[in-house]
Design an enzyme around this catalytic site. Structure first.
Site, PDB file in Angstrom:
ATOM      1  N   ASP A 123      63.019  76.500 102.372  1.00 25.03           N
ATOM      2  CA  ASP A 123      62.091  76.797 103.460  1.00 25.03           C
ATOM      3  C   ASP A 123      62.570  76.229 104.804  1.00 25.03           C
ATOM      4  O   ASP A 123      61.794  76.035 105.731  1.00 25.03           O
ATOM      5  CB  ASP A 123      60.680  76.282 103.123  1.00 25.03           C
ATOM      6  CG  ASP A 123      60.669  74.789 102.869  1.00 25.03           C
ATOM      7  OD1 ASP A 123      61.759  74.192 102.789  1.00 25.03           O
ATOM      8  OD2 ASP A 123      59.568  74.226 102.756  1.00 25.03           O
ATOM      9  N   HIS A 130      89.839  81.502 113.144  1.00 25.94           N
ATOM     10  CA  HIS A 130      88.413  81.152 113.145  1.00 25.94           C
ATOM     11  C   HIS A 130      88.154  79.960 112.217  1.00 25.94           C
ATOM     12  O   HIS A 130      87.282  79.997 111.345  1.00 25.94           O
ATOM     13  CB  HIS A 130      87.551  82.361 112.741  1.00 25.94           C
ATOM     14  CG  HIS A 130      87.488  83.406 113.810  1.00 25.94           C
ATOM     15  ND1 HIS A 130      86.996  84.662 113.618  1.00 25.94           N
ATOM     16  CD2 HIS A 130      87.876  83.369 115.107  1.00 25.94           C
ATOM     17  CE1 HIS A 130      87.083  85.351 114.749  1.00 25.94           C
ATOM     18  NE2 HIS A 130      87.622  84.584 115.668  1.00 25.94           N
ATOM     19  N   ASP A 154      88.436  75.143 120.631  1.00 19.04           N
ATOM     20  CA  ASP A 154      87.855  76.356 121.219  1.00 19.04           C
ATOM     21  C   ASP A 154      86.350  76.151 121.190  1.00 19.04           C
ATOM     22  O   ASP A 154      85.725  76.197 120.123  1.00 19.04           O
ATOM     23  CB  ASP A 154      88.282  77.575 120.385  1.00 19.04           C
ATOM     24  CG  ASP A 154      87.803  78.896 120.993  1.00 19.04           C
ATOM     25  OD1 ASP A 154      86.910  78.871 121.864  1.00 19.04           O
ATOM     26  OD2 ASP A 154      88.323  79.951 120.570  1.00 19.04           O
ATOM     27  N   ASP A 183      83.470  79.978 127.184  1.00 18.73           N
ATOM     28  CA  ASP A 183      84.353  80.164 126.023  1.00 18.73           C
ATOM     29  C   ASP A 183      85.730  79.655 126.435  1.00 18.73           C
ATOM     30  O   ASP A 183      86.453  80.342 127.160  1.00 18.73           O
ATOM     31  CB  ASP A 183      84.388  81.661 125.655  1.00 18.73           C
ATOM     32  CG  ASP A 183      85.262  81.946 124.436  1.00 18.73           C
ATOM     33  OD1 ASP A 183      85.689  80.989 123.759  1.00 18.73           O
ATOM     34  OD2 ASP A 183      85.516  83.135 124.165  1.00 18.73           O
ATOM     35  N   HIS A 213      95.917  88.331 117.933  1.00 17.19           N
ATOM     36  CA  HIS A 213      94.592  88.664 118.491  1.00 17.19           C
ATOM     37  C   HIS A 213      94.743  89.225 119.901  1.00 17.19           C
ATOM     38  O   HIS A 213      95.838  89.295 120.432  1.00 17.19           O
ATOM     39  CB  HIS A 213      93.667  87.441 118.468  1.00 17.19           C
ATOM     40  CG  HIS A 213      94.156  86.254 119.252  1.00 17.19           C
ATOM     41  ND1 HIS A 213      94.112  86.192 120.623  1.00 17.19           N
ATOM     42  CD2 HIS A 213      94.706  85.078 118.850  1.00 17.19           C
ATOM     43  CE1 HIS A 213      94.582  85.021 121.028  1.00 17.19           C
ATOM     44  NE2 HIS A 213      94.961  84.329 119.968  1.00 17.19           N
ATOM     45  N   HIS A 252      88.168  89.256 126.208  1.00 17.45           N
ATOM     46  CA  HIS A 252      86.963  90.042 125.906  1.00 17.45           C
ATOM     47  C   HIS A 252      85.951  89.760 126.999  1.00 17.45           C
ATOM     48  O   HIS A 252      86.092  88.801 127.762  1.00 17.45           O
ATOM     49  CB  HIS A 252      86.406  89.651 124.523  1.00 17.45           C
ATOM     50  CG  HIS A 252      86.217  88.168 124.332  1.00 17.45           C
ATOM     51  ND1 HIS A 252      85.126  87.484 124.810  1.00 17.45           N
ATOM     52  CD2 HIS A 252      87.008  87.228 123.757  1.00 17.45           C
ATOM     53  CE1 HIS A 252      85.243  86.199 124.509  1.00 17.45           C
ATOM     54  NE2 HIS A 252      86.383  86.010 123.874  1.00 17.45           N
ATOM     55  N   HIS A 257      81.240  87.222 122.604  1.00 20.09           N
ATOM     56  CA  HIS A 257      81.911  88.526 122.683  1.00 20.09           C
ATOM     57  C   HIS A 257      80.856  89.460 123.247  1.00 20.09           C
ATOM     58  O   HIS A 257      80.065  90.039 122.514  1.00 20.09           O
ATOM     59  CB  HIS A 257      82.414  88.979 121.305  1.00 20.09           C
ATOM     60  CG  HIS A 257      83.483  88.070 120.770  1.00 20.09           C
ATOM     61  ND1 HIS A 257      83.823  87.994 119.451  1.00 20.09           N
ATOM     62  CD2 HIS A 257      84.303  87.187 121.405  1.00 20.09           C
ATOM     63  CE1 HIS A 257      84.802  87.102 119.294  1.00 20.09           C
ATOM     64  NE2 HIS A 257      85.099  86.594 120.467  1.00 20.09           N
ATOM     65  N   GLU A 267      92.984  84.642 127.095  1.00 19.31           N
ATOM     66  CA  GLU A 267      93.238  83.682 126.023  1.00 19.31           C
ATOM     67  C   GLU A 267      94.441  84.023 125.138  1.00 19.31           C
ATOM     68  O   GLU A 267      94.293  84.189 123.929  1.00 19.31           O
ATOM     69  CB  GLU A 267      91.985  83.540 125.150  1.00 19.31           C
ATOM     70  CG  GLU A 267      91.394  84.858 124.650  1.00 19.31           C
ATOM     71  CD  GLU A 267      90.204  84.632 123.712  1.00 19.31           C
ATOM     72  OE1 GLU A 267      90.362  83.889 122.730  1.00 19.31           O
ATOM     73  OE2 GLU A 267      89.128  85.193 123.976  1.00 19.31           O
ATOM     74  N   TYR A 315     101.155  81.399 117.340  1.00 18.76           N
ATOM     75  CA  TYR A 315     100.854  80.659 116.107  1.00 18.76           C
ATOM     76  C   TYR A 315     102.055  80.746 115.176  1.00 18.76           C
ATOM     77  O   TYR A 315     102.565  81.851 114.922  1.00 18.76           O
ATOM     78  CB  TYR A 315      99.599  81.255 115.445  1.00 18.76           C
ATOM     79  CG  TYR A 315      98.462  81.403 116.437  1.00 18.76           C
ATOM     80  CD1 TYR A 315      97.553  80.370 116.653  1.00 18.76           C
ATOM     81  CD2 TYR A 315      98.348  82.566 117.221  1.00 18.76           C
ATOM     82  CE1 TYR A 315      96.542  80.493 117.600  1.00 18.76           C
ATOM     83  CE2 TYR A 315      97.340  82.691 118.174  1.00 18.76           C
ATOM     84  CZ  TYR A 315      96.441  81.655 118.362  1.00 18.76           C
ATOM     85  OH  TYR A 315      95.453  81.774 119.312  1.00 18.76           O
ATOM     86  N   ARG A 317      96.580  78.119 121.866  1.00 19.31           N
ATOM     87  CA  ARG A 317      95.830  79.161 122.598  1.00 19.31           C
ATOM     88  C   ARG A 317      95.274  78.477 123.834  1.00 19.31           C
ATOM     89  O   ARG A 317      94.811  77.323 123.743  1.00 19.31           O
ATOM     90  CB  ARG A 317      94.704  79.735 121.718  1.00 19.31           C
ATOM     91  CG  ARG A 317      93.809  80.728 122.453  1.00 19.31           C
ATOM     92  CD  ARG A 317      92.899  81.542 121.512  1.00 19.31           C
ATOM     93  NE  ARG A 317      91.857  80.780 120.858  1.00 19.31           N
ATOM     94  CZ  ARG A 317      91.889  80.397 119.587  1.00 19.31           C
ATOM     95  NH1 ARG A 317      92.930  80.691 118.821  1.00 19.31           N
ATOM     96  NH2 ARG A 317      90.900  79.696 119.063  1.00 19.31           N
ATOM     97  N   GLU A 346      92.564  79.237 126.926  1.00 16.48           N
ATOM     98  CA  GLU A 346      91.519  80.223 127.249  1.00 16.48           C
ATOM     99  C   GLU A 346      90.655  79.774 128.417  1.00 16.48           C
ATOM    100  O   GLU A 346      90.127  78.663 128.429  1.00 16.48           O
ATOM    101  CB  GLU A 346      90.623  80.425 126.006  1.00 16.48           C
ATOM    102  CG  GLU A 346      89.456  81.360 126.240  1.00 16.48           C
ATOM    103  CD  GLU A 346      88.670  81.677 124.962  1.00 16.48           C
ATOM    104  OE1 GLU A 346      88.632  80.807 124.057  1.00 16.48           O
ATOM    105  OE2 GLU A 346      88.101  82.775 124.891  1.00 16.48           O
TER     106      GLU A 346
HETATM  107  N1  GLY Z   1      85.675  81.639 120.684  1.00 12.10           N
HETATM  108  C1  GLY Z   1      85.869  82.969 120.279  1.00 12.10           C
HETATM  109  C2  GLY Z   1      86.873  83.625 121.092  1.00 12.10           C
HETATM  110  O1  GLY Z   1      87.640  82.968 121.763  1.00 12.10           O
HETATM  111  O2  GLY Z   1      86.948  84.817 121.174  1.00 12.10           O
HETATM  112 MN    MN Z   2      87.273  84.092 123.585  1.00 17.09          MN
HETATM  113 MN    MN Z   3      87.254  81.006 122.415  1.00 16.95          MN
END
Ligand code: GLY
Ligand code: MN
Ligand code: MN
Length: 439
Positions: free
Chosen positions: A46, A245, A262, A273, A352, A356, A363, A386, A390, A408, A410
């Site tokens: 619950d 992720h 991130d 982000d 990737h 975005h 996103h 970003e 890797y 990365r 970003e």
């Molecule tokens: N944190 C998700 C992305 O960078 O798209």
């Molecule tokens: Mn992002």
């Molecule tokens: Mn990100």
């Protein structure tokens, strides 16, 4: 330290009324928009997950209560809302109730939620087109389809229900271009995010765990009135950085490793982000530096290319070309550049996309393609930039010193003619700046 502007507790009636009217003007006679608020979700037994309103629902109405239903046609606006209930309010907090919501938003009608079952036929009838976010909630989808079927059976009375369900793209188009006020909110989210990232750059050291850094991020975000991260924090040390992720955040930070973070604060329903990578100890190794500099260069180029009128995909394609060429020159990829691009062998290192849309959802909404073509960037849009590289920790064809490196970088970019504005610029990303912070 500068404190981000405090959130106002006042309900901004004018803002939400204006939004409703603007969207209402997009509807023609015979068209109807239905938005469902988010529902509580069970975490275990619950216990519920912390509630967050559906972004579309909040954007248009500013109402944070669960399960509400907003109805808009070309000549009326109404809502079904949680009923006032003294007993329930003792347990879960004050509800606004239908009278208050009606006056706050200047609606034509409001009902208690319990009326929905009885009223929904009458609401939908004689509308040929239903604008509705199909596919978000299977139960609501079923309910809507059932209702449409029921109404279709009333054709002999000369009545009809919707025979078209359309995605309310016009609402997402509104969300895609940010107003001055929304940009200010994103700036505040960015500022809070900076406090978090800088704190962990300074305080991380060998022997700590990834979750300790996560805790420090949350602490900084909450301290400034954020509800926390706008998405799950990724705190990935060593080779965990190669898991795009990564969610566990439970590894030990080791001397000599990097940590990829991130994370972005959500403030007033908008999220930053941001990704930064820094040494657990005091300095980058030579191999780490080499890769970091390549990604940083690619990222700065991509930011410069993020100008109004440029198709969003071009930024990605150019970044891919640049990174692929660097990988080729460094000997990580064989063949000539055209072959690498054509066969997509770069995907072993860069799998990737470069960015975005960003806003209320990390996103964020909005169409990336129009008529089959990548959509040009436009003033007022906010996008991430970003790029990353890797290096598979288990790939023995990669020289040992590079294996397990994941970089990365970003930032959040406001499109502004030929002069992109980096909302997260003040979060250090130059190697000298980072090493100075760690010294
Ligand atoms: N944190 C998700 C992305 O960078 O798209
Ligand atoms: Mn992002
Ligand atoms: Mn990100």
């Amino acid at each position: 330290m500068k404190q981000p502007t405090m959130k106002s507790k006042e309900f901004d009636s004018e803002l939400f009324r204006k939004r409703i009217i603007k969207i209402q003007k997009k509807l023609k006679k015979g068209e109807i928009l239905i938005l469902f608020a988010a529902s509580h979700k069970i975490r275990n037994r619950d216990v519920e997950y912390k509630f967050r309103q559906n972004s579309d629902f909040y954007y248009l109405t500013g109402i944070k209560e669960e399960d509400s239903i907003f109805i808009l046609t070309s000549d009326s606006a109404g809502m079904f809302c949680l009923p006032k209930d003294k007993e329930k309010e003792i347990w879960t907090g004050i509800r606004l109730g239908k009278d208050k919501i009606k006056s706050m938003l200047g609606l034509d009608y409001t009902y208690d939620l319990s009326e929905w079952e009885k009223q929904k036929s009458a609401i939908l009838i004689d509308h040929h087109t239903l604008y509705y976010f199909f596919g978000e909630n299977p139960e609501r989808d079923r309910e809507i389809l059932q209702e449409i079927k029921t109404l279709s059976e009333r054709a002999r009375e000369g009545k009809f229900g919707p025979h078209r369900i359309e995605h309310p793209h016009f609402l997402h188009e509104e969300r895609l271009t940010k107003s001055k006020e929304e940009i200010q909110i994103l700036k505040n989210a960015s500022e809070i995010t900076k406090f978090g990232h800088m704190r962990i750059m300074r305080e991380s050291k060998p022997g700590m765990y990834e979750y300790e850094l996560e805790a420090l991020l949350e602490q900084e975000y909450l301290k400034y009135g954020s509800i926390g991260g706008g998405y799950g924090h990724i705190v990935a040390s060593g080779q965990n950085a190669c898991i795009l992720h990564y969610v566990n955040n439970d590894d030990l930070l080791l001397e000599g490793d990097l940590v990829l973070v991130d994370s972005g604060a959500e403030w007033n329903y908008y999220t930053a982000d941001v990704t930064r990578v820094f040494p657990v100890g005091k300095k980058f190794s030579e191999a780490q530096k080499t890769i970091y500099e390549v990604v940083l260069y690619a990222q700065k180029n991509a930011i410069r290319q993020s100008i109004a009128g440029v198709p969003f995909n071009d930024v990605h394609d150019k970044t891919v070309r640049f990174l692929a060429d660097c990988l080729r020159e460094m000997g990580f990829l064989k063949g000539n550049l055209e072959e690498i691009i054509e066969k997509q062998t770069f995907k072993k290192f860069y799998m990737h996309r470069t960015g975005h849309y960003l806003g209320m959802d990390v996103h964020d909404v909005g169409r990336y393609f129009l008529d089959g073509k990548s959509r040009p960037l436009k003033d007022g849009q906010v996008v991430t930039v970003e790029p990353g590289l890797y290096f598979d920790p288990n790939d023995e064809s990669i020289p040992k010193e590079f294996r397990g490196i994941g970089i990365r970088i970003e930032d959040d970019i406001l499109i502004n003619g030929k002069e992109p504005i980096n909302l997260t610029e003040s979060i250090p990303k130059e190697i000298v700046e980072i090493e100075a912070l760690k010294a």
